[in-house]
Every structure is written in C-alpha cells, then in structure tokens.
Design an enzyme around this catalytic site. Structure first.
Site, PDB file in Angstrom:
ATOM      1  N   ASN A  12     124.714 111.914  40.481  1.00 20.48           N
ATOM      2  CA  ASN A  12     123.312 112.222  40.264  1.00 20.48           C
ATOM      3  C   ASN A  12     122.529 110.928  40.504  1.00 20.48           C
ATOM      4  O   ASN A  12     122.493 110.045  39.653  1.00 20.48           O
ATOM      5  CB  ASN A  12     123.132 112.729  38.827  1.00 20.48           C
ATOM      6  CG  ASN A  12     121.702 113.114  38.525  1.00 20.48           C
ATOM      7  OD1 ASN A  12     120.789 112.885  39.327  1.00 20.48           O
ATOM      8  ND2 ASN A  12     121.489 113.691  37.353  1.00 20.48           N
ATOM      9  N   LYS A  19     124.142 108.260  38.053  1.00 19.41           N
ATOM     10  CA  LYS A  19     124.996 108.792  36.983  1.00 19.41           C
ATOM     11  C   LYS A  19     126.179 109.476  37.637  1.00 19.41           C
ATOM     12  O   LYS A  19     126.017 110.116  38.682  1.00 19.41           O
ATOM     13  CB  LYS A  19     124.239 109.833  36.163  1.00 19.41           C
ATOM     14  CG  LYS A  19     123.207 109.253  35.230  1.00 19.41           C
ATOM     15  CD  LYS A  19     122.683 110.351  34.298  1.00 19.41           C
ATOM     16  CE  LYS A  19     121.216 110.130  34.027  1.00 19.41           C
ATOM     17  NZ  LYS A  19     120.469 111.288  33.665  1.00 19.41           N
ATOM     18  N   ARG A  95     123.896 116.208  42.912  1.00 19.69           N
ATOM     19  CA  ARG A  95     122.690 116.892  42.445  1.00 19.69           C
ATOM     20  C   ARG A  95     121.577 116.567  43.442  1.00 19.69           C
ATOM     21  O   ARG A  95     121.311 115.391  43.704  1.00 19.69           O
ATOM     22  CB  ARG A  95     122.301 116.382  41.068  1.00 19.69           C
ATOM     23  CG  ARG A  95     120.996 116.972  40.615  1.00 19.69           C
ATOM     24  CD  ARG A  95     120.469 116.278  39.395  1.00 19.69           C
ATOM     25  NE  ARG A  95     119.240 116.917  38.949  1.00 19.69           N
ATOM     26  CZ  ARG A  95     118.257 116.278  38.350  1.00 19.69           C
ATOM     27  NH1 ARG A  95     118.357 114.992  38.105  1.00 19.69           N
ATOM     28  NH2 ARG A  95     117.195 116.923  37.972  1.00 19.69           N
ATOM     29  N   HIS A 184     115.401 122.092  37.160  1.00 18.59           N
ATOM     30  CA  HIS A 184     116.414 122.236  36.098  1.00 18.59           C
ATOM     31  C   HIS A 184     117.255 123.496  36.317  1.00 18.59           C
ATOM     32  O   HIS A 184     117.842 124.019  35.370  1.00 18.59           O
ATOM     33  CB  HIS A 184     115.776 122.373  34.696  1.00 18.59           C
ATOM     34  CG  HIS A 184     115.127 121.130  34.169  1.00 18.59           C
ATOM     35  ND1 HIS A 184     114.015 121.180  33.371  1.00 18.59           N
ATOM     36  CD2 HIS A 184     115.439 119.829  34.286  1.00 18.59           C
ATOM     37  CE1 HIS A 184     113.655 119.950  33.024  1.00 18.59           C
ATOM     38  NE2 HIS A 184     114.506 119.105  33.585  1.00 18.59           N
ATOM     39  N   ASN A 215     113.699 115.212  28.098  1.00 15.58           N
ATOM     40  CA  ASN A 215     112.521 114.398  28.337  1.00 15.58           C
ATOM     41  C   ASN A 215     111.614 115.171  29.300  1.00 15.58           C
ATOM     42  O   ASN A 215     110.435 115.346  29.055  1.00 15.58           O
ATOM     43  CB  ASN A 215     112.946 113.040  28.881  1.00 15.58           C
ATOM     44  CG  ASN A 215     111.851 112.020  28.704  1.00 15.58           C
ATOM     45  OD1 ASN A 215     110.998 112.145  27.823  1.00 15.58           O
ATOM     46  ND2 ASN A 215     111.840 111.038  29.570  1.00 15.58           N
ATOM     47  N   ARG A 245     105.032 113.919  30.783  1.00 17.59           N
ATOM     48  CA  ARG A 245     104.227 114.755  31.683  1.00 17.59           C
ATOM     49  C   ARG A 245     103.343 115.692  30.872  1.00 17.59           C
ATOM     50  O   ARG A 245     103.776 116.236  29.852  1.00 17.59           O
ATOM     51  CB  ARG A 245     105.113 115.601  32.603  1.00 17.59           C
ATOM     52  CG  ARG A 245     105.938 114.802  33.579  1.00 17.59           C
ATOM     53  CD  ARG A 245     106.607 115.736  34.596  1.00 17.59           C
ATOM     54  NE  ARG A 245     107.642 115.028  35.313  1.00 17.59           N
ATOM     55  CZ  ARG A 245     108.947 115.313  35.218  1.00 17.59           C
ATOM     56  NH1 ARG A 245     109.368 116.295  34.444  1.00 17.59           N
ATOM     57  NH2 ARG A 245     109.823 114.620  35.908  1.00 17.59           N
ATOM     58  N   GLY A 336     116.108 120.402  22.462  1.00 17.77           N
ATOM     59  CA  GLY A 336     116.508 121.774  22.119  1.00 17.77           C
ATOM     60  C   GLY A 336     117.814 121.832  21.347  1.00 17.77           C
ATOM     61  O   GLY A 336     117.983 122.655  20.442  1.00 17.77           O
ATOM     62  N   GLU A 388     125.097 120.111  32.962  1.00 15.23           N
ATOM     63  CA  GLU A 388     124.749 120.185  34.384  1.00 15.23           C
ATOM     64  C   GLU A 388     125.877 119.638  35.257  1.00 15.23           C
ATOM     65  O   GLU A 388     126.134 120.149  36.340  1.00 15.23           O
ATOM     66  CB  GLU A 388     123.439 119.426  34.634  1.00 15.23           C
ATOM     67  CG  GLU A 388     122.244 120.177  34.054  1.00 15.23           C
ATOM     68  CD  GLU A 388     120.986 119.341  33.941  1.00 15.23           C
ATOM     69  OE1 GLU A 388     120.887 118.548  32.981  1.00 15.23           O
ATOM     70  OE2 GLU A 388     120.100 119.479  34.797  1.00 15.23           O
TER      71      GLU A 388
HETATM   72  P1  ADP Z   1     116.683 114.027  30.124  1.00 19.45           P
HETATM   73  O1  ADP Z   1     115.549 114.927  30.427  1.00 19.45           O
HETATM   74  O2  ADP Z   1     116.365 112.582  30.290  1.00 19.45           O
HETATM   75  O3  ADP Z   1     118.024 114.464  30.689  1.00 19.45           O
HETATM   76  P2  ADP Z   1     117.789 114.751  27.502  1.00 19.45           P
HETATM   77  O4  ADP Z   1     118.051 116.186  27.703  1.00 19.45           O
HETATM   78  O5  ADP Z   1     118.931 113.833  27.301  1.00 19.45           O
HETATM   79  O6  ADP Z   1     116.785 114.156  28.570  1.00 19.45           O
HETATM   80  O7  ADP Z   1     116.799 114.613  26.247  1.00 19.45           O
HETATM   81  C1  ADP Z   1     116.327 113.369  25.834  1.00 19.45           C
HETATM   82  C2  ADP Z   1     115.365 113.581  24.676  1.00 19.45           C
HETATM   83  O8  ADP Z   1     116.015 114.328  23.644  1.00 19.45           O
HETATM   84  C3  ADP Z   1     114.928 112.312  23.998  1.00 19.45           C
HETATM   85  O9  ADP Z   1     113.784 111.772  24.626  1.00 19.45           O
HETATM   86  C4  ADP Z   1     114.589 112.777  22.582  1.00 19.45           C
HETATM   87  O10 ADP Z   1     113.245 113.171  22.531  1.00 19.45           O
HETATM   88  C5  ADP Z   1     115.442 113.995  22.393  1.00 19.45           C
HETATM   89  N1  ADP Z   1     116.547 113.822  21.427  1.00 19.45           N
HETATM   90  C6  ADP Z   1     117.761 113.308  21.645  1.00 19.45           C
HETATM   91  N2  ADP Z   1     118.494 113.295  20.493  1.00 19.45           N
HETATM   92  C7  ADP Z   1     117.707 113.831  19.546  1.00 19.45           C
HETATM   93  C8  ADP Z   1     117.862 114.099  18.142  1.00 19.45           C
HETATM   94  N3  ADP Z   1     118.995 113.820  17.500  1.00 19.45           N
HETATM   95  N4  ADP Z   1     116.824 114.659  17.490  1.00 19.45           N
HETATM   96  C9  ADP Z   1     115.667 114.941  18.114  1.00 19.45           C
HETATM   97  N5  ADP Z   1     115.468 114.716  19.437  1.00 19.45           N
HETATM   98  C10 ADP Z   1     116.451 114.163  20.130  1.00 19.45           C
END
Ligand code: ADP
Length: 413
Positions: A12, A19, A95, A184, A215, A245, A336, A388
């Site tokens: 990726n 990555k 990816r 996504h 994010n 965003r 999530g 993913e």
């Molecule tokens: P990306 O879009 O960079 O792949 P991820 O799916 O890894 O992102 O999500 C990253 C985000 O998840 C972080 O910016 C943070 O807001 C949130 N996050 C990660 N761990 C936790 C947690 N334990 N509790 C709440 N939010 C979290």
C-alpha cells in the site's frame, strides 16, 4: 508458477509511505508486517515485524524514494528467510486508490493497465501516482511475478446511476469524468461479507449499512452483497465528517472562500482536505484525544463530536431509506472498532428505525467481530474489524493462486 507458491505480498504505497504485509494464503496468516514512513526525508523510518519470531526491527535514516524503500523492505524480509526471491511468493497485490469506471475487479497488471491507472491521475492526483510508483518498483524487483491491482473504487461500481451521478449536465460530467466513485471499497466489501457471516447468513440475503470510521471515513449501503450507495464521491472529500476533511458542504462555500476570502484553489483544497473535519473544528483529529477533552468539559471538543455524530446519523437514516430493509449496521476502522461512545451516540434515538445498542455489549473490548445490539433488536448492530490487507491478498491470490490451477493469469479487465 510452483504449486508451493502460497504467499502474497500486499503493498500500500502512499505519497511518502509504504505499508506492507506478507501473508500465507494456506491459512491467511501474517508472516511479516511493516511500514516505511517519511520516504524522501532525512528522518525516514522502517518498522518491520516478523510474526513468526515476534522480532520487531526499526531502521532510522534517509530513504530517498519508493525504490529504496522497497529494497530496504526486501532486505528485512530476507533476514527472516522470507525474501522476495522465494519460490513461495505467488504474487504481489497492490492497493490502487482510483480505478475509475474501468476497473470493476482486481486486475493482473500489464502495460495497458498501467496506462489506464495513469490516465486516472487527474481524478486522484495524490494517490494514483504513489500507487504507480509502488507497482513499477515491485515490477523492477521481480519482473517475473504476477502483480495485481486491487482498486478502492471497484466495490462501488455496482451503484445505480441514480446514486452515482451528480445533478449536473451529463455531457459536462462525462467530459471531465465527474461522478461519484466512492472509496474504501475493499473495506466495505470485506466488512459487509464478514457481517453476513456474523449473522450466519449469505451475503446475498442481507442488507448492511457499513460505517468505516477511521481518519478517513465513509458509509455505504450494501444490498445483497452489492453496493448501492456510498458517501464519498468524485474524491474522498464528500460525505461524513473525517479526521481532517470537512465531508459534505454547500459547494458555494468554495466560491465564497475564493471571491470573498481571496483564497486560491490550492489553499481551499488544503483547507477542506487537511485542515477541516474534527481537526479544523477543535484542533485534534484523534477521537481518543477528543473524548478525553470532552471528559474535562472542553466545549470545542464537545461541539466537534456533536457535528461528527449528527452527520453520521443523517447517513444512517439516509441509507435506511435507500435500502428499505436493513438487517445490520456495522461499525469498522479505528474509530468504529474502538470508540464505544461514537457507536452509542450514532444510534441514540434511532429506536424508531429498529436500531439500539446494549451498553454492556458495546463496552466489550475485543478484536473479534461481535453484535452489540440487544437480543430482541430488529436490526443487528455490529462491530466488525476491517482487514483491507487480507482482502487484497485474498483477491490477489484468487486471481493468480495455484489452488485449482484454472485461474487465468492475464488482463481480466
Ligand atoms: P486510517 O484512516 O488512517 O487507516 P484508522 O482506521 O487506523 O485510520 O483509524 C485511525 C483513527 O482511529 C485515529 O485517528 C483515532 O481517531 C481512532 N482511534 C484509534 N484507536 C482508538 C481508540 N482506542 N479509541 C477511540 N478512537 C480510536
């Protein structure tokens, strides 16, 4: 290809990062994972973990470009006896963010495919060039090995025209390839199927709303395994409030910023993509930080959270309407999967739509897919960790793997 070739390397490539994961498709296990960050800077860093030995190694110091990065990764893999020259490596899966209308399936990469990915650069100026660099670098290292592109947009190509088109003149839209592509997709595909599995039903029989909240964040409406709507559009800027965003806004905000604020197009682009969303609203884009500020009574963080939740709720409601019948709502990605408070707030007050969470189930912390709705709920609410890389590896291996020996190796686009 040798029949013992069961490994897939997933790459990726971002603009300054790479990555990777090496998987063994006999049991979908991970052999090695890692990340090269800040490529092109003096402070590049490679972090590599071999899952077999549990060894993690870190390399600090300048890594000039993606070619140097991939070579460094190859050296780390070789140290673990997992080198790219291994006959056990079946393929490399990449990816690729934007596949336009053309790529509806994972595709074995040849020159024609590279040309098409290149033609899509105007609609994905940040992502596709980095993805292309990753592919070309990998091809140079192992020219004999099949390389497969797995597109973020592919899962969404089943959207009906009514959902995929903006209400603008179709001739203008077609001339500039303006339509809602969605992103996504690999995650939405994986999570919607995993949700069906969690319910013990076939994907064809269930309607799922997937909320990918990382994010970057997007929602999708999946009807019987096919995507019928998604919140991101021509670019990943549309839809939900994200880390940096804005998501949806009146397009006239852009004219206003240009005419009245005197901002250039590039400045507005940066503002909306990199300085907005949760970060723009309160100065933080990490949900953990925002929650702890709310606990301390911070009003700015509270408002940012409320705006985030309000938008999320609107999309849940909209996709209930799009689907008509909803069997499950699945939360996935960093926010999530981890932020119980976001899940609770997102469905609060939606009992009328059959949605509720059980506070105890919602508070459970585990990496496994699980239901968090009360036993009697009409609609299942679930937390379904996304993967993913596994999905890219699975799609890549299905295309080139030895298994049945019948999968064609060639351009299937
Ligand atoms: P990306 O879009 O960079 O792949 P991820 O799916 O890894 O992102 O999500 C990253 C985000 O998840 C972080 O910016 C943070 O807001 C949130 N996050 C990660 N761990 C936790 C947690 N334990 N509790 C709440 N939010 C979290």
């Amino acid at each position: 290809m040798s029949h013992s070739a069961t490994r897939v390397l997933v790459l990726n490539s971002g603009s300054s990062s790479l990555k990777y994961q090496l998987l063994d498709m006999r049991d979908s296990s991970r052999l090695a994972v890692g990340l090269v960050e800040r490529i092109g800077e003096q402070t590049s860093r490679l972090t590599h973990t071999c899952l077999g030995s549990g060894d993690t190694r870190e390399q600090n110091g300048p890594i000039a470009d993606h070619e140097a990065a991939l070579k460094a990764v190859a050296e780390e893999l070789t140290k673990d006896g997992l080198g790219l020259d291994s006959p056990e490596l079946a393929a490399i899966g990449h990816r690729v963010v934007h596949g336009g209308m053309f790529f509806t399936e994972p595709t074995v990469i040849d020159d024609a495919v590279l040309t098409e990915i290149e033609r899509l650069i105007p609609v994905a100026p940040l992502h596709n060039p980095a993805n292309l660099t990753g592919i070309r670098t990998a091809q140079a290292l192992r020219p004999d090995l099949p390389q497969v592109a797995v597109f973020d947009t592919a899962f969404h190509t089943t959207m009906p025209e009514s959902a995929a088109r903006y209400a603008i003149n179709p001739k203008i839209a077609d001339r500039y390839r303006i339509r809602r592509y969605g992103f996504h997709g690999t995650s939405h595909a994986y999570v919607s199927r995993a949700t069906a599995r969690l319910l013990g039903r076939a994907p064809e029989d269930v309607n799922v709303i997937v909320l990918h909240l990382g994010n970057g964040a997007s929602a999708s409406a999946v009807e019987g395994g096919r995507c019928v709507d998604t919140s991101m559009g021509l670019t990943p800027l549309e839809g939900l409030v994200m880390g940096t965003r804005s998501g949806d806004l009146d397009p006239a905000v852009i004219f206003h910023l240009a005419r009245v604020g005197g901002l250039s197009m590039d400045e507005i682009d940066t503002l909306l993509n990199k300085r907005s969303g949760l970060f723009g609203l309160c100065g933080d884009n990490d949900m953990r930080e925002i929650r702890s500020r709310i606990d301390e009574g911070d009003e700015e963080a509270r408002l940012a959270f409320d705006i985030y939740i309000h938008r999320l709720k609107k999309y849940i409601g909209a996709y209930c309407a799009v689907l008509g019948r909803v069997d499950a709502v699945a939360f996935t990605a960093g926010v999530g999967e981890n932020a119980a408070s976001v899940r609770e707030a997102a469905v609060a007050g939606l009992e009328g739509l059959g949605l509720a969470v059980d506070p105890e189930l919602n508070a459970v912390r585990t990496d496994r897919a699980r239901l968090i709705s009360p036993a009697a709920a009409r609609v299942a609410v679930a937390v379904v960790p996304t993967d993913e890389e596994l999905e890219i590896a699975t799609q890549t291996y299905a295309l080139v793997g030895t298994g049945s020996g019948s999968a064609p190796v060639g351009n299937n686009s």
